[in-house]
Design an enzyme around this catalytic site. Structure first.
Site, PDB file in Angstrom:
ATOM      1  N   LYS A   1      40.585  -7.185 -10.068  1.00 33.75           N
ATOM      2  CA  LYS A   1      39.464  -7.106  -9.135  1.00 33.75           C
ATOM      3  C   LYS A   1      39.538  -5.775  -8.416  1.00 33.75           C
ATOM      4  O   LYS A   1      40.624  -5.353  -7.997  1.00 33.75           O
ATOM      5  CB  LYS A   1      39.536  -8.261  -8.127  1.00 33.75           C
ATOM      6  CG  LYS A   1      38.437  -8.234  -7.076  1.00 33.75           C
ATOM      7  CD  LYS A   1      38.569  -9.393  -6.097  1.00 33.75           C
ATOM      8  CE  LYS A   1      37.486  -9.328  -5.029  1.00 33.75           C
ATOM      9  NZ  LYS A   1      37.587 -10.435  -4.056  1.00 33.75           N
TER      10      LYS A   1
ATOM     11  N   PRO B   1      39.397   0.540  -3.401  1.00 30.72           N
ATOM     12  CA  PRO B   1      39.098   0.766  -4.818  1.00 30.72           C
ATOM     13  C   PRO B   1      40.214   1.505  -5.549  1.00 30.72           C
ATOM     14  O   PRO B   1      41.000   2.249  -4.945  1.00 30.72           O
ATOM     15  CB  PRO B   1      37.817   1.615  -4.767  1.00 30.72           C
ATOM     16  CG  PRO B   1      37.207   1.309  -3.439  1.00 30.72           C
ATOM     17  CD  PRO B   1      38.363   1.093  -2.518  1.00 30.72           C
ATOM     18  N   SER B   2      40.266   1.294  -6.851  1.00 28.38           N
ATOM     19  CA  SER B   2      41.195   1.985  -7.760  1.00 28.38           C
ATOM     20  C   SER B   2      42.659   1.748  -7.401  1.00 28.38           C
ATOM     21  O   SER B   2      43.521   2.576  -7.683  1.00 28.38           O
ATOM     22  CB  SER B   2      40.890   3.493  -7.797  1.00 28.38           C
ATOM     23  OG  SER B   2      39.562   3.730  -8.197  1.00 28.38           O
ATOM     24  N   ARG B   3      42.937   0.644  -6.750  1.00 27.54           N
ATOM     25  CA  ARG B   3      44.299   0.279  -6.353  1.00 27.54           C
ATOM     26  C   ARG B   3      44.919   1.250  -5.341  1.00 27.54           C
ATOM     27  O   ARG B   3      46.122   1.251  -5.120  1.00 27.54           O
ATOM     28  CB  ARG B   3      45.229   0.171  -7.578  1.00 27.54           C
ATOM     29  CG  ARG B   3      44.859  -0.981  -8.530  1.00 27.54           C
ATOM     30  CD  ARG B   3      45.050  -2.321  -7.829  1.00 27.54           C
ATOM     31  NE  ARG B   3      44.836  -3.454  -8.715  1.00 27.54           N
ATOM     32  CZ  ARG B   3      43.683  -4.112  -8.826  1.00 27.54           C
ATOM     33  NH1 ARG B   3      42.619  -3.704  -8.146  1.00 27.54           N
ATOM     34  NH2 ARG B   3      43.575  -5.146  -9.613  1.00 27.54           N
ATOM     35  N   LEU B   4      44.085   2.070  -4.707  1.00 26.67           N
ATOM     36  CA  LEU B   4      44.573   2.977  -3.672  1.00 26.67           C
ATOM     37  C   LEU B   4      44.397   2.298  -2.315  1.00 26.67           C
ATOM     38  O   LEU B   4      43.633   2.726  -1.455  1.00 26.67           O
ATOM     39  CB  LEU B   4      43.821   4.311  -3.736  1.00 26.67           C
ATOM     40  CG  LEU B   4      44.049   5.104  -5.025  1.00 26.67           C
ATOM     41  CD1 LEU B   4      43.216   6.380  -5.023  1.00 26.67           C
ATOM     42  CD2 LEU B   4      45.537   5.427  -5.204  1.00 26.67           C
TER      43      LEU B   4
END
Length: 214
Positions: A10, A191-194
């Site tokens: 997700k 977002p983007s696992r950041l």
């Protein structure tokens, strides 16, 4: 629909977390997030994972409910003779983890655990429904029992014994703990696992706020 759990993901994007917007005091920041979880009507907003470690260094974890938070720390109640109670007697340090997926948030808390005053345990025990009070007496928590009927029979006996009583006395082996925090981390999905991760660490009498890489 996939059966490959490695493909489940997700992208978190609801909110952000910056040093400028958080409270300088971690308990105040936690209460802000807890109130937002309550207002959002997320499921079980006070549920947390309590992780303990025994004298051999082996960890265990379970879900319990937060029953109080103030400047002293985070309070929960249990059977002192349960596995968690025995492990806290061996090693009085633990961690708490809250996860509110609807808000894409997580809070991690670490610190020393102490028993609350008997009066606090009495007050909370007697605020519980009578059935829950009976349950605390009926269950030898974490001990092996031969069948569920053992619990049901004990509950039946206690219900008859205290049929006319409005409340039961609190068992000596049941009561509260308070985790006194030395470290708290607030995690906001991005977002983007950041993800945003802000940690509060107690240095002397002051809380230092640090940003951690996700």
């Amino acid at each position: 629909m996939t059966n490959n759990i490695a493909e489940i993901r997700k992208n978190y994007s609801k909110q952000s977390l910056s040093e400028q917007e958080v409270s300088p005091e971690p308990i105040s920041q936690f209460n802000k997030w807890l109130q937002e979880a309550l207002q959002s009507e997320v499921e079980e907003p006070t549920a947390l994972v309590l992780s303990t470690v025994n004298s051999q260094g082996r960890p265990s974890a379970r879900v319990v409910l937060l029953k109080g938070v103030d400047e002293q720390g985070f309070m929960f109640f249990t059977n002192y003779e349960s596995r968690k109670g025995q492990e806290l007697a061996q090693n009085p340090y633990a961690s708490l983890t809250f996860f509110w997926p609807a808000l894409e948030r997580q809070v991690r808390i670490e610190g020393k655990v102490e028993k609350v005053a008997a009066q606090e345990s009495d007050e909370y025990f007697h605020s519980r429904p009578k059935g829950s009070q009976i349950g605390a007496w009926a269950s030898p928590q974490s001990q092996v029992i031969s069948a569920r009927q053992v619990l049901e029979q004990r509950e039946k006996e206690l219900s008859a014994k205290y049929a006319e009583a409005e409340e039961l006395p609190r068992p000596e082996y049941w009561g509260g703990y308070r985790l006194v925090p030395a470290y708290l981390e607030f995690w906001q999905g991005r977002p983007s696992r950041l993800h945003d991760r802000l940690a509060y660490e107690l240095q002397g009498q002051e809380w230092l706020i640090k940003r951690l890489a996700p």
